[in-house]
Design a protein around this motif. Structure first.
Motif, PDB file in Angstrom:
ATOM      1  N   LYS A 210       0.830  -1.206   0.000  1.00 18.28           N
ATOM      2  CA  LYS A 210       0.000   0.000   0.000  1.00 18.28           C
ATOM      3  C   LYS A 210       0.869   1.262   0.000  1.00 18.28           C
ATOM      4  CE  LYS A 210      -4.437  -0.837  -0.086  1.00 18.28           C
ATOM      5  NZ  LYS A 210      -5.254  -0.302  -1.204  1.00 18.28           N
ATOM      6  N   LEU A 211       1.922   1.236   0.813  1.00 17.17           N
ATOM      7  CA  LEU A 211       2.792   2.399   0.932  1.00 17.17           C
ATOM      8  C   LEU A 211       3.497   2.712  -0.373  1.00 17.17           C
ATOM      9  CD1 LEU A 211       4.005   4.481   2.948  1.00 17.17           C
ATOM     10  CD2 LEU A 211       5.846   2.836   3.355  1.00 17.17           C
ATOM     11  N   SER A 212       3.764   1.701  -1.165  1.00 19.66           N
ATOM     12  CA  SER A 212       4.538   1.875  -2.400  1.00 19.66           C
ATOM     13  C   SER A 212       3.688   2.324  -3.577  1.00 19.66           C
ATOM     14  CB  SER A 212       5.248   0.561  -2.754  1.00 19.66           C
ATOM     15  OG  SER A 212       6.108   0.157  -1.689  1.00 19.66           O
ATOM     16  N   ALA A 213       2.390   2.438  -3.398  1.00 18.90           N
ATOM     17  CA  ALA A 213       1.518   2.871  -4.498  1.00 18.90           C
ATOM     18  C   ALA A 213       1.858   4.311  -4.886  1.00 18.90           C
ATOM     19  CB  ALA A 213       0.057   2.756  -4.090  1.00 18.90           C
ATOM     20  N   PRO A 214       1.827   4.635  -6.160  1.00 19.42           N
ATOM     21  CA  PRO A 214       2.185   6.001  -6.593  1.00 19.42           C
ATOM     22  C   PRO A 214       1.118   7.025  -6.220  1.00 19.42           C
ATOM     23  CG  PRO A 214       1.390   4.713  -8.449  1.00 19.42           C
ATOM     24  CD  PRO A 214       1.506   3.752  -7.292  1.00 19.42           C
ATOM     25  N   VAL A 215       1.567   8.235  -5.995  1.00 20.99           N
ATOM     26  CA  VAL A 215       0.674   9.376  -5.795  1.00 20.99           C
ATOM     27  C   VAL A 215       1.082  10.416  -6.829  1.00 20.99           C
ATOM     28  CG1 VAL A 215      -0.056  11.223  -4.248  1.00 20.99           C
ATOM     29  CG2 VAL A 215       0.362   8.930  -3.334  1.00 20.99           C
ATOM     30  N   THR A 216       0.224  10.630  -7.796  1.00 22.01           N
ATOM     31  CA  THR A 216       0.583  11.536  -8.891  1.00 22.01           C
ATOM     32  C   THR A 216       0.246  12.987  -8.587  1.00 22.01           C
ATOM     33  OG1 THR A 216      -1.562  11.096  -9.937  1.00 22.01           O
ATOM     34  CG2 THR A 216       0.309   9.725 -10.616  1.00 22.01           C
ATOM     35  N   ASP A 217      -0.835  13.202  -7.820  1.00 20.93           N
ATOM     36  CA  ASP A 217      -1.248  14.567  -7.517  1.00 20.93           C
ATOM     37  C   ASP A 217      -1.802  14.643  -6.096  1.00 20.93           C
ATOM     38  OD1 ASP A 217      -2.097  17.160  -7.442  1.00 20.93           O
ATOM     39  OD2 ASP A 217      -3.669  16.946  -8.954  1.00 20.93           O
ATOM     40  N   PRO A 218      -0.955  15.009  -5.117  1.00 17.52           N
ATOM     41  CA  PRO A 218      -1.412  15.050  -3.724  1.00 17.52           C
ATOM     42  C   PRO A 218      -2.486  16.112  -3.483  1.00 17.52           C
ATOM     43  CG  PRO A 218       0.763  16.030  -3.933  1.00 17.52           C
ATOM     44  CD  PRO A 218       0.447  15.406  -5.247  1.00 17.52           C
ATOM     45  N   LYS A 219      -2.651  17.043  -4.414  1.00 17.92           N
ATOM     46  CA  LYS A 219      -3.686  18.065  -4.265  1.00 17.92           C
ATOM     47  C   LYS A 219      -5.058  17.565  -4.707  1.00 17.92           C
ATOM     48  CE  LYS A 219      -0.532  21.994  -4.738  1.00 17.92           C
ATOM     49  NZ  LYS A 219      -0.210  23.228  -5.511  1.00 17.92           N
ATOM     50  N   ASP A 220      -5.066  16.444  -5.414  1.00 16.24           N
ATOM     51  CA  ASP A 220      -6.329  15.835  -5.800  1.00 16.24           C
ATOM     52  C   ASP A 220      -7.002  15.273  -4.551  1.00 16.24           C
ATOM     53  OD1 ASP A 220      -8.161  14.545  -7.955  1.00 16.24           O
ATOM     54  OD2 ASP A 220      -7.561  12.866  -6.688  1.00 16.24           O
ATOM     55  N   MET A 221      -8.260  15.642  -4.311  1.00 19.76           N
ATOM     56  CA  MET A 221      -8.925  15.278  -3.063  1.00 19.76           C
ATOM     57  C   MET A 221      -8.975  13.767  -2.860  1.00 19.76           C
ATOM     58  SD  MET A 221     -12.820  16.008  -1.738  1.00 19.76           S
ATOM     59  CE  MET A 221     -13.474  14.665  -2.726  1.00 19.76           C
ATOM     60  N   GLN A 223      -7.024  11.356  -4.115  1.00 16.85           N
ATOM     61  CA  GLN A 223      -5.705  10.792  -3.817  1.00 16.85           C
ATOM     62  C   GLN A 223      -5.242  11.179  -2.420  1.00 16.85           C
ATOM     63  OE1 GLN A 223      -2.536  10.550  -6.735  1.00 16.85           O
ATOM     64  NE2 GLN A 223      -3.894  11.440  -8.285  1.00 16.85           N
ATOM     65  N   SER A 224      -5.511  12.410  -2.031  1.00 11.77           N
ATOM     66  CA  SER A 224      -5.102  12.855  -0.704  1.00 11.77           C
ATOM     67  C   SER A 224      -5.818  12.078   0.387  1.00 11.77           C
ATOM     68  CB  SER A 224      -5.384  14.355  -0.556  1.00 11.77           C
ATOM     69  OG  SER A 224      -5.081  14.787   0.758  1.00 11.77           O
ATOM     70  N   MET A 225      -7.130  11.937   0.251  1.00 16.87           N
ATOM     71  CA  MET A 225      -7.912  11.260   1.280  1.00 16.87           C
ATOM     72  C   MET A 225      -7.644   9.766   1.309  1.00 16.87           C
ATOM     73  SD  MET A 225     -11.614  13.188   1.028  1.00 16.87           S
ATOM     74  CE  MET A 225     -12.302  12.235   2.390  1.00 16.87           C
ATOM     75  N   ASP A 226      -7.623   9.146   0.140  1.00 11.57           N
ATOM     76  CA  ASP A 226      -7.506   7.685   0.077  1.00 11.57           C
ATOM     77  C   ASP A 226      -6.061   7.212   0.242  1.00 11.57           C
ATOM     78  OD1 ASP A 226     -10.211   7.801  -0.424  1.00 11.57           O
ATOM     79  OD2 ASP A 226     -10.025   7.492  -2.578  1.00 11.57           O
ATOM     80  N   GLN A 227      -5.190   7.716  -0.632  1.00  7.91           N
ATOM     81  CA  GLN A 227      -3.818   7.229  -0.635  1.00  7.91           C
ATOM     82  C   GLN A 227      -3.000   7.763   0.538  1.00  7.91           C
ATOM     83  OE1 GLN A 227      -2.312   4.980  -2.261  1.00  7.91           O
ATOM     84  NE2 GLN A 227      -3.505   4.596  -4.111  1.00  7.91           N
ATOM     85  N   ILE A 228      -2.971   9.095   0.684  1.00  8.39           N
ATOM     86  CA  ILE A 228      -2.078   9.682   1.684  1.00  8.39           C
ATOM     87  C   ILE A 228      -2.635   9.542   3.096  1.00  8.39           C
ATOM     88  CG2 ILE A 228      -0.964  11.809   2.468  1.00  8.39           C
ATOM     89  CD1 ILE A 228       0.258  10.735  -0.053  1.00  8.39           C
ATOM     90  N   LYS A 260       4.682  12.748  -1.672  1.00 10.58           N
ATOM     91  CA  LYS A 260       4.271  12.133  -0.408  1.00 10.58           C
ATOM     92  C   LYS A 260       4.808  12.911   0.796  1.00 10.58           C
ATOM     93  CE  LYS A 260       3.922   7.484  -2.409  1.00 10.58           C
ATOM     94  NZ  LYS A 260       4.186   6.038  -2.226  1.00 10.58           N
ATOM     95  N   ALA A 261       5.010  14.199   0.599  1.00  7.23           N
ATOM     96  CA  ALA A 261       5.597  15.035   1.650  1.00  7.23           C
ATOM     97  C   ALA A 261       4.767  15.044   2.928  1.00  7.23           C
ATOM     98  CB  ALA A 261       5.782  16.465   1.138  1.00  7.23           C
TER      99      ALA A 261
END
Length: 572
Positions: A210-221, A223-228, A260-261
C-alpha cells in the motif's frame, strides 16, 4: 317439583361439560396466540429463544441489548464479572447465528452487529468477518463501523486469533475509500483503529504494498484522502508498530518522494521505532551510496533531500548517524542545508566536535539568510536559539556577542532568539552581562520578564542541581507566560549541573508537571543527562505519553514520546 329437579340436573350436566371443554381448549388457544404462561420475561434466555421467531426477533434483539447494558452498568463495566460473562455465554453465539443468516432483514442485521460490537466477544468473529466481506459502500457502512469497533475490542483484550477475521478486516480496509464515504465520518476512524489494534504480522508485506503505491497529484482530493491520509499513513504506522524491517527502505523512499511530503512525520516516527536497522539505510540515502535513493534525490533542487533524510537520523540519535551528519555538514553548499544539518546535531548528546561544527556552520551562513523550509526565518536566529540544547554555559558569551553584532534583518531576529537561549544557559557570573543585553531591547520585551524569573532561581540555587530540582515542585505560574521561565531555568540548570541521580529525580517530575513549556524543558534536560540511553527511563516516559493520550492531554506529549524513543535508541 320433578320438573324443577330435572331442569337443575340438566343444567349441572351442561355446565360441567362446558367447563371440561374450556379446560381442554385453553392450552391450545394459548399456544395459538403465542402466549407462554410460564415464560420468565426477566430471563435473557427467554428472549434468546425468541431470536428464532421472525415475528419476535426485533423485540428480542432490543431486549437483549437492554440486558447487556444493565448488566454492564451493575458490574461497573467489568467484562470479567460473572453475570456479564454468563450473559455473553448465553447470547453471543445465537446473535452471531442471526447475523450470519441469509434470511435476516438489513435493519435487524444492523441492530445485531451493533450489539455484538458492544459485547466485544471473540465468539462473534464470524459476524464481524461477514460484515467486512459483504461491505457495500453506501449500504452497509454502519455494519462495517460496528464490526470494526467489535474487532478492536477483541484485539485490545488480546483474544483475536481468528485468521479469517484478520484477513477480512485488511481486505475491507484495502478497498475502502474515504473519498467515497459520505455517510459516516466515524467509519473511517473506526476502520483505521481496528487495523492498528489488530496489527497482525501478516499485515507487514501488505502495508508495504500500500505504501509503495504512486501518488501523482497530492492536491487531488481523492488521492489525498484515500492514498495519503488513509492507506499510506496507516500503513506507515503499521510498519513502525510491527517493527517490520523490510519496510524500512520503502519508508525512506517515501521521504524522497515529493508527492508524499505529508507523510514525512509519521515516516520519521516509524523509522525511530526500528533505530538500529534504519540507521544504515538512512546513511546510505544521505550519502547517495544507494542507487535507488540517489535517483530519487535528483528530483530535489539544491540537494533538498538532505534535510529530509538527516532529520530522522538525528531523532534516532546514534553515533554513526551523527558522524554522517557531520560529514554532510562539512560538505554542505547552501545556507538551508547548513542551518538544518547544524540544528540536527543538537538532537545528539553534546560533545566538543559537534559544537565546533555547529559554530563553523553558523559562520558560513549569511547573517540575513532566510530558510524556506523553516518558514523563511532568519538562519542565524534559528541556530542561536537551538544552541541552548548543547547545555553549555560557555556559549552564553558567544550568544551575546552575535546578538550585538547582528545587522539588517538579523538585528531584529536575533535578540528574542539568542537572548532566550542565553537566559537558559547563563551562570551567576554571566547574569549581569545577559541583563545588560536584555535591557537594550526597546519597550517592555518579554525577555526582560523572563530574565527576572530566571534570575530568582539562579540566585537561589547557584550550582546546586538538587536545589534546581526542588524548585520544580513549586507551582508553575499560569500567567504571564514569561513567569514560567523560572521553572524552565530550573530544569535547564539541573541538566547542566546534574548527574544520574538528578536525571532520575527529573523523571519523577514529568508526570506531575503538565505545563507544556516546562515539561518540554524537563525532558530536554533528561535527554541531555542520558547520553548512553536509558531503557528504564524510556519505559516510564512512554507510559506517561500513553496516559496523556488516553486522557486527551497535550502537555508536550509527542515530545515526551520522541525523547523516549531517543533514549531507547541510544542503548548500545
Amino acid at each position: 317439583m320433578k320438573k324443577a329437579s330435572a331442569f337443575a340436573l340438566g343444567f349441572l350436566w351442561r355446565s360441567r361439560h362446558v367447563f371440561q371443554n374450556v379446560a381442554m381448549a385453553a392450552p391450545l388457544a394459548m399456544a395459538v396466540l403465542g402466549i407462554t404462561a410460564c415464560a420468565d420475561e426477566s430471563d435473557p434466555k427467554t428472549w434468546i429463544k425468541r431470536l428464532d421467531d421472525p415475528a419476535q426477533r426485533v423485540a428480542a434483539v432490543r431486549r437483549l441489548g437492554q440486558f447487556f447494558n444493565d448488566t454492564m452498568t451493575a458490574a461497573n463495566n467489568n467484562r470479567n464479572d460473572e453475570k456479564v460473562k454468563q450473559l455473553l455465554d448465553d447470547s453471543v453465539e445465537p446473535l452471531t447465528k442471526v447475523y450470519t443468516s441469509d434470511s435476516v432483514d438489513d435493519r435487524t442485521r444492523n441492530d445485531v452487529i451493533k450489539l455484538l460490537a458492544d459485547m466485544g466477544d471473540a465468539r462473534a468473529t464470524l459476524a464481524f468477518a461477514k460484515a467486512f466481506k459483504d461491505f457495500e459502500p453506501g449500504k452497509t457502512d454502519d455494519d462495517v463501523k460496528f464490526a470494526a469497533q467489535g474487532t478492536t475490542r477483541i484485539a485490545q483484550a488480546g483474544k483475536l486469533t481468528d485468521q479469517p477475521l484478520i484477513d477480512a478486516l485488511w481486505d475491507c480496509f484495502a478497498r475502502f475509500q474515504p473519498s467515497k464515504n459520505n455517510r459516516s465520518l466515524n467509519l473511517v476512524k473506526d476502520l483505521e483503529a481496528a487495523v492498528m489494534a489488530v496489527k497482525h504480522p501478516s499485515y507487514g508485506p501488505k502495508a508495504v504494498e500500500k505504501l509503495s503505491a504512486p501518488v501523482t497529484d497530492p492536491k487531488d482530493m481523492a488521492q489525498s484522502m484515500d492514498q495519503i491520509q488513509f492507506w499510506q499513513a496507516t500503513s506507515t504506522r503499521l510498519i513502525g508498530e510491527l517493527k517490520f524491517t523490510p519496510g524500512i527502505k520503502p519508508l525512506v523512499k517515501v521521504l524522497l518522494t515529493p508527492t508524499k511530503a505529508d507523510l514525512i512525520f509519521p515516516v520519521r516516527l516509524a523509522l525511530s521505532k526500528m533505530p538500529k536497522e534504519s540507521e544504515p539505510i538512512l546513511i546510505a540515502a544521505l550519502k547517495g551510496t544507494d542507487p535507488d535513493f540517489a535517483a530519487l534525490g535528483q528530483s530535489y533542487p539544491n540537494k533538498g533531500y538532505i534535510p529530509l533524510v538527516a532529520e530522522p537520523l538525528a531523532y534516532i540519535s546514534r553515533p554513526a548517524g551523527r558522524n554522517a551528519i557531520l560529514d554532510a555538514l562539512a560538505a554542505a553548499d547552501n545556507d538551508t542545508n547548513r542551518t538544518v544539518l547544524a540544528i540536527d546535531l543538537t538532537h545528539f548528546p553534546s560533545n566538543p566536535t559537534s559544537e565546533k561544527a555547529y559554530l563553523d556552520a553558523y559562520s558560513k551562513v549569511d547573517g540575513n539568510a532566510a530558510i524556506p523550509i523553516m518558514g523563511g526565518a532568519n538562519g542565524h536566529a534559528i541556530m542561536a536559539q537551538s544552541a541552548a540544547n548543547f547545555f553549555n554555559p560557555s556559549l552564553t558569551d558567544w550568544l551575546l556577542k552575535e546578538t550585538a553584532a547582528a545587522k539588517g534583518e538579523a538585528a531584529y531576529a536575533m535578540p528574542p532568539a539568542a537572548l532566550q537561549a542565553a537566559i537558559k544557559l547563563m551562570t551567576n557570573a554571566q547574569s549581569k552581562a545577559v541583563n545588560d543585553a536584555v535591557a537594550k531591547i526597546p519597550g517592555q520585551a518579554i525577555e526582560k520578564d523572563m530574565f527576572k524569573a530566571a534570575s530568582v532561581v539562579l540566585d537561589k540555587c547557584k550550582q546546586d542541581a538538587n536545589c534546581y530540582v526542588s524548585m520544580l515542585d513549586t507551582t508553575v505560574p499560569s500567567t504571564p507566560p514569561s513567569a514560567k521561565m523560572g521553572h524552565v531555568k530550573a530544569a535547564w540548570m539541573a541538566g547542566i549541573y546534574g548527574n544520574e541521580k538528578t536525571k532520575q529525580d527529573l523523571v519523577s517530575k514529568v508526570e506531575k508537571i503538565r505545563d507544556r513549556s516546562v515539561r518540554l524543558a524537563l525532558i530536554e534536560a533528561i535527554d541531555h543527562l542520558a547520553p548512553q540511553g536509558d531503557g528504564a527511563t524510556a519505559d516510564k516516559l512512554e507510559k506517561i505519553a500513553e496516559t496523556d493520550r488516553t486522557a486527551g492531554l497535550d502537555a508536550a506529549t509527542d515530545e515526551v514520546y520522541k525523547v523516549a524513543l531517543k533514549l531507547r535508541s541510544r542503548v548500545p
